[in-house]
Design a protein around this motif. Structure first.
Motif, PDB file in Angstrom:
ATOM      1  N   ASN A 172      -2.377  -0.163  -4.776  1.00  0.00           N
ATOM      2  CA  ASN A 172      -3.169   0.201  -3.607  1.00  0.00           C
ATOM      3  C   ASN A 172      -2.626   1.485  -2.967  1.00  0.00           C
ATOM      4  N   PHE A 173      -3.551   2.311  -2.462  1.00  0.00           N
ATOM      5  CA  PHE A 173      -3.155   3.558  -1.826  1.00  0.00           C
ATOM      6  C   PHE A 173      -3.861   3.715  -0.482  1.00  0.00           C
ATOM      7  N   LEU A 174      -3.210   4.450   0.415  1.00  0.00           N
ATOM      8  CA  LEU A 174      -3.850   4.952   1.624  1.00  0.00           C
ATOM      9  C   LEU A 174      -3.679   6.459   1.591  1.00  0.00           C
ATOM     10  N   LEU A 175      -4.774   7.153   1.383  1.00  0.00           N
ATOM     11  CA  LEU A 175      -4.774   8.603   1.277  1.00  0.00           C
ATOM     12  C   LEU A 175      -5.072   9.188   2.655  1.00  0.00           C
ATOM     13  N   LEU A 176      -4.114   9.935   3.216  1.00  0.00           N
ATOM     14  CA  LEU A 176      -4.261  10.535   4.536  1.00  0.00           C
ATOM     15  C   LEU A 176      -4.390  12.039   4.388  1.00  0.00           C
ATOM     16  N   LEU A 177      -5.401  12.620   5.048  1.00  0.00           N
ATOM     17  CA  LEU A 177      -5.592  14.059   4.914  1.00  0.00           C
ATOM     18  C   LEU A 177      -6.440  14.607   6.043  1.00  0.00           C
ATOM     19  N   GLU A 178      -6.606  15.908   5.996  1.00  0.00           N
ATOM     20  CA  GLU A 178      -7.441  16.649   6.930  1.00  0.00           C
ATOM     21  C   GLU A 178      -8.334  17.535   6.068  1.00  0.00           C
ATOM     22  N   ILE A 237       0.854  -1.187   0.000  1.00  0.00           N
ATOM     23  CA  ILE A 237       0.000   0.000   0.000  1.00  0.00           C
ATOM     24  C   ILE A 237       0.888   1.234   0.000  1.00  0.00           C
ATOM     25  N   THR A 238       0.678   2.102  -0.976  1.00  0.00           N
ATOM     26  CA  THR A 238       1.405   3.365  -1.031  1.00  0.00           C
ATOM     27  C   THR A 238       0.681   4.401  -0.189  1.00  0.00           C
ATOM     28  N   VAL A 239       1.381   4.990   0.760  1.00  0.00           N
ATOM     29  CA  VAL A 239       0.808   5.980   1.665  1.00  0.00           C
ATOM     30  C   VAL A 239       1.030   7.378   1.088  1.00  0.00           C
ATOM     31  N   VAL A 240      -0.057   8.121   0.926  1.00  0.00           N
ATOM     32  CA  VAL A 240       0.005   9.482   0.394  1.00  0.00           C
ATOM     33  C   VAL A 240      -0.511  10.446   1.454  1.00  0.00           C
ATOM     34  N   ASN A 272      -1.944  -7.068   7.176  1.00  0.00           N
ATOM     35  CA  ASN A 272      -0.781  -7.889   6.816  1.00  0.00           C
ATOM     36  C   ASN A 272      -0.173  -7.407   5.495  1.00  0.00           C
ATOM     37  N   CYS A 273       0.181  -6.128   5.476  1.00  0.00           N
ATOM     38  CA  CYS A 273       0.654  -5.514   4.231  1.00  0.00           C
ATOM     39  C   CYS A 273       1.954  -4.751   4.458  1.00  0.00           C
ATOM     40  N   GLN A 274       2.567  -4.362   3.350  1.00  0.00           N
ATOM     41  CA  GLN A 274       3.723  -3.487   3.376  1.00  0.00           C
ATOM     42  C   GLN A 274       3.269  -2.058   3.065  1.00  0.00           C
ATOM     43  N   LEU A 275       3.927  -1.070   3.663  1.00  0.00           N
ATOM     44  CA  LEU A 275       3.595   0.321   3.420  1.00  0.00           C
ATOM     45  C   LEU A 275       4.772   1.036   2.777  1.00  0.00           C
ATOM     46  N   LEU A 276       4.464   1.857   1.783  1.00  0.00           N
ATOM     47  CA  LEU A 276       5.473   2.645   1.086  1.00  0.00           C
ATOM     48  C   LEU A 276       5.028   4.093   1.082  1.00  0.00           C
ATOM     49  N   GLU A 277       5.830   4.987   1.644  1.00  0.00           N
ATOM     50  CA  GLU A 277       5.495   6.415   1.673  1.00  0.00           C
ATOM     51  C   GLU A 277       5.897   7.052   0.339  1.00  0.00           C
ATOM     52  N   GLN A 278       5.018   7.886  -0.195  1.00  0.00           N
ATOM     53  CA  GLN A 278       5.342   8.565  -1.451  1.00  0.00           C
ATOM     54  C   GLN A 278       4.662   9.930  -1.490  1.00  0.00           C
ATOM     55  N   HIS A 279       5.349  10.922  -2.065  1.00  0.00           N
ATOM     56  CA  HIS A 279       4.785  12.261  -2.162  1.00  0.00           C
ATOM     57  C   HIS A 279       3.612  12.268  -3.127  1.00  0.00           C
ATOM     58  N   GLN A 280       2.627  13.109  -2.818  1.00  0.00           N
ATOM     59  CA  GLN A 280       1.413  13.188  -3.633  1.00  0.00           C
ATOM     60  C   GLN A 280       1.735  13.495  -5.092  1.00  0.00           C
TER      61      GLN A 280
END
Length: 227
Positions: free
Chosen positions: A40-46, A7-10, A214-222
């Motif tokens: 796959n993405f995880l979009l984090l925001l406010e 999962i790519t974290v944005v 049970n996944c891997q996370l990868l941080e990436q800029h938007q």
């Protein structure tokens, strides 16, 4: 060797609801016939202050919409599950955009796993009695600490959770949150009697999500995922 889904974290920062929705849709509409190639993405925001209604619009009229807009918030009708809720500053919004076939999950199991992720997040931060009930979302006693509303189409998820960290809870006084009468709303800060930042909550959420899904996370800029 079993390869865990990635999962790519944005981290998208603070966005209007419209901008966040457009970003979700862009990430979800991938042109691939092979589910294994879906990213796959995880979009984090406010979000800026906004009231949103799901596919069940029970009890809310155009007059209600006008009243809520006059408070200084946006108002949006969406295709997620659930009734009305509020998103705004101090709330961690997480939109998982996942192809559930990679995780071998049904929609029902996905929601249950998302619930357990939030409960584990609360536990890591010190709120030990967060739980599910017959009502949607995650609760501490009779107060909701996290709203959950998801949408699925062809195994791909959108929408997600709104976890109250340091949210101004007075915004909820103008609605019946998620259509549930007689119950309240709380936040991590209220429960712990200290300020809980979005960054602190995000770290706990990412640790919990990696464990529960049970996944891997990868941080990436938007910019790198939307250009």
């Amino acid at each position: 060797m079993v390869v865990r889904p990635l999962i790519t974290v944005v981290r998208a920062g603070r966005l209007s609801y419209t901008a966040g929705l457009q970003l979700q849709q862009k990430l979800a509409k991938q042109k691939t016939a092979d589910f294994a190639e879906f990213r796959n993405f995880l979009l984090l925001l406010e979000h800026d202050p906004v009231y949103t209604i799901g596919i069940r619009t029970k009890g809310y009229t155009e007059e209600d919409e006008k009243r809520l807009r006059e408070l200084g918030a946006e108002f949006h009708r969406t295709d997620r599950g659930g009734l009305i809720t509020f998103h705004g500053p101090g709330q961690l919004v997480a939109y998982p955009i996942l192809n559930l076939r990679q995780f071998k999950l049904s929609m029902r199991c996905y929601v249950a796993t998302l619930e357990q992720t939030v409960i584990e997040t609360c536990r890591l931060l010190g709120v030990l009695n967060a739980s599910t009930t017959a009502d949607t979302g995650i609760w501490v006693g009779d107060k909701k600490i996290c709203a959950i509303g998801v949408h699925g189409s062809r195994y791909v998820t959108t929408h997600g959770i709104g976890l109250n960290c340091s949210t101004d809870l007075s915004w909820f006084e103008h609605i019946v949150p998620c259509g549930i009468e007689g119950k309240g709303v709380t936040s991590l800060s209220e429960q712990l009697q200290r300020q809980v930042s979005l960054s602190e909550a995000t770290a706990a959420l990412l640790a919990s999500l990696a464990k529960k899904f049970n996944c891997q996370l990868l941080e990436q800029h938007q910019e790198r995922v939307t250009n």
